[in-house]
Design a protein around this motif. Structure first.
Motif, mmCIF file in Angstrom:
data_model
loop_
_atom_site.group_PDB
_atom_site.id
_atom_site.type_symbol
_atom_site.label_atom_id
_atom_site.label_comp_id
_atom_site.label_asym_id
_atom_site.label_seq_id
_atom_site.Cartn_x
_atom_site.Cartn_y
_atom_site.Cartn_z
ATOM 1 N N GLY A 16 0.811 -1.200 0.000
ATOM 2 C CA GLY A 16 0.000 0.000 0.000
ATOM 3 C C GLY A 16 0.848 1.254 0.000
ATOM 4 O O GLY A 16 0.394 2.335 0.375
ATOM 5 N N LYS A 76 2.345 1.617 8.526
ATOM 6 C CA LYS A 76 1.005 1.132 8.154
ATOM 7 C C LYS A 76 0.141 0.922 9.402
ATOM 8 O O LYS A 76 -1.060 1.244 9.395
ATOM 9 N N CYS A 83 -8.649 1.266 3.645
ATOM 10 C CA CYS A 83 -7.203 1.128 3.835
ATOM 11 C C CYS A 83 -6.777 -0.317 4.018
ATOM 12 O O CYS A 83 -5.646 -0.585 4.372
ATOM 13 N N ASP A 142 -4.697 -3.696 0.626
ATOM 14 C CA ASP A 142 -3.383 -4.290 0.347
ATOM 15 C C ASP A 142 -3.094 -5.437 1.307
ATOM 16 O O ASP A 142 -3.704 -5.574 2.380
#
Length: 520
Positions: free
Chosen positions: A195, A265, A283, A286
């Protein structure tokens, strides 16, 4: 003095007798070896032949397999475990499907790659492998593939890749397409897996330190697997000297970089959950976000991410590099492929439009060209398993527990028994039931055990469809607008099989604007 003289005579006799005995054993051993196997001797096995052919191992094994009635050979050499190498599809199916549970990757394989890949999906067996595979499978749905095309690929191709090629047309600059495609693939896999956008394809930026560390680590790990004597690299690792010291430093950089990305992350996901940074975007699309949300420990998350970056970066870029090289040598095939690309774009007046997901799926000739490229130049040249228990392969070859059993993709693509007398030619037509010059025709359903470049059975590559979509998208986007002219002697291109294969010295080309009218 007399006693000393007789002692000397006795010792000399014993020495000569021993020499004659060893010589006799060598001659006897050699005479009993099968003519299609590597020449072996007592104690050292085929170490002498292995050393002589160390710079052409792929072709050496291929030649030996072609001489074997079963396309299987047994390799014994000092300093390495007994190895069975096969190019027999029946044996491959037995290993990868029929008796899958008896042929794990095994401890010897995981030891070679363990420092780099740790407990990642490509370096483990059993329940840990199944758990990771289940998590990873969510990233390869049809929905995910369509989003890959509509978002990640379109942005990377339209905004970065094509402008670089356009600039090369205007300036006459020579580009290394292999390096460019590797940077492209690294950007894409980081976006999909992490991501994050490393922006490696930006011409003004140097290569990513993380990507460089990956290169160094994968190269040295590959050399471990091909070393004539495994004990050498193990000693160097214990003493932390030479290439093993360099490997350790490279892996530390990879681990540190990935750990920082994981931490970033985690903080982002926490902010989203608290609604402090929520902007309506999911979000957790990924791989990294899914792993964190599933509650896995940070070391396992790191190892799994590293495995996916390694696989996603180098395999597709290698296949595309060899495809462009092959097309430069077969201009008639390139012309047909360009027609297929432009046929899908004819009904749209938007000049800059790129193909969508459904159009990419329908490109039969493109897939045939990619298959033909990977048949001759597989991104992974061989893969090994280590049986848990004694076994017998379908062709009658006996396997002992702990042996190394290797199915040899590079050699399989060059077996006359599998692909015919024209096996060394680049012929995409061989992938069609009945080739049709107008629309390509119907693709054959070729057994994955005859063509195991994506493995097969329970461990078949999860990213197979994603890889094809990505390669089709990139190749079609380039061919539609540009022609790549090699500035090297294409007959001298060298296939280098590390963890993933590449072209020695890169693939340097001049980029020429394509005259669309000439293709109609």
């Amino acid at each position: 003095m007399l006693i000393s003289f007789f002692s000397f005579i006795s010792l000399s006799f014993v020495g000569l007798s021993s020499l004659f005995l060893v010589n006799y054993l060598i001659m006897f051993w050699s005479s009993t070896q099968q003519s299609y196997g590597p020449k072996s001797y007592p104690f050292v096995g085929c170490l002498i032949s292995f050393y002589k052919n160390r710079f052409r191992l792929l072709d050496w094994y291929t030649d030996l397999l072609a001489q074997s009635p079963t396309q299987t050979i047994v390799v014994k050499r000092f300093g390495a475990r007994r190895t069975i190498v096969t190019a027999n599809p029946v044996n491959v199916e037995y290993m990868l499907k029929t008796n899958f549970n008896n042929f794990p990757k095994g401890q010897p394989f995981t030891e070679i790659l363990g420092d780099l890949l740790g407990r990642g999906i490509f370096n483990v067996d059993g329940e840990l492998w199944r758990t990771q595979r289940k998590i990873a499978s969510h990233g390869f749905t049809t929905k995910s593939l369509k989003e890959l095309v509509a978002k990640t690929l379109e942005e990377e191709v339209k905004d970065r890749l094509l402008p670089i090629l356009e600039s090369a047309v205007k300036t006459g600059k020579v580009l290394d397409m292999q390096e460019l495609l590797r940077r492209f693939a690294f950007d894409v896999v980081c976006k999909v897996s992490l991501g994050t956008d490393p922006g490696c394809l930006e011409p003004s930026l140097p290569n990513s330190p993380l990507a460089t560390a990956f290169d160094i680590a994968s190269m040295i790990c590959a050399r471990r697997g091909a070393a004539p004597l495994f004990i050498i690299w193990k000693i160097k690792r214990a003493l932390k000297i030479g290439t093993e010291k360099t490997l350790k430093e490279a892996i530390e950089h990879v681990h540190q970089s990935v750990a920082e990305i994981i931490q970033s992350k985690k903080e982002k996901l926490k902010r989203v959950q608290e609604k402090d940074d929520y902007n309506g975007v999911d979000c957790e699309e990924d791989l990294l976000s899914r792993l964190i949300s599933a509650g896995h420990d940070e070391e396992l998350i790191r190892d799994m991410v590293i495995s996916f970056i390694m696989a996603g970066r180098d395999t597709t870029s290698a296949a595309m590099t060899w495809l462009f090289w092959s097309l430069s040598r077969y201009p008639n095939v390139e012309a047909d492929l360009v027609k297929e690309v432009q046929k899908n774009l004819d009904d749209n007046d938007e000049k800059e439009r790129l193909l969508d997901y459904e159009e990419l799926k329908e490109m039969g000739l493109m897939k045939a060209c990619l298959n033909e490229t990977m048949r001759l130049y597989p991104p992974v040249a061989w893969d090994s398993k280590h049986p848990l228990a004694d076994d017998v392969l379908p062709d009658g070859t006996r396997v002992r527990s702990g042996d190394r059993v290797t199915y040899f993709q590079y050699g399989m693509g060059r077996m006359e028994e599998l692909w015919g007398k024209d096996r060394m030619e680049f012929k995409p037509d061989r992938w069609f039931v009945e080739p049709d010059k107008v629309d390509g025709g119907v693709l054959k359903n070729v057994s994955p055990y005859k063509f195991p470049v994506f493995q097969a059975g329970p461990r078949v590559c999860l990213g197979k469809e994603m890889a094809f979509i990505q390669m089709k998208y990139v190749v079609s986007s380039i061919l539609n607008r540009f022609q790549l002219k090699p500035v090297i002697d294409t007959d001298k291109a060298v296939f280098v099989p590390l963890l993933t294969a590449h072209m020695a010295g890169g693939f340097n080309v001049k980029v020429i604007e394509r005259d669309c009218k000439s293709q109609s």
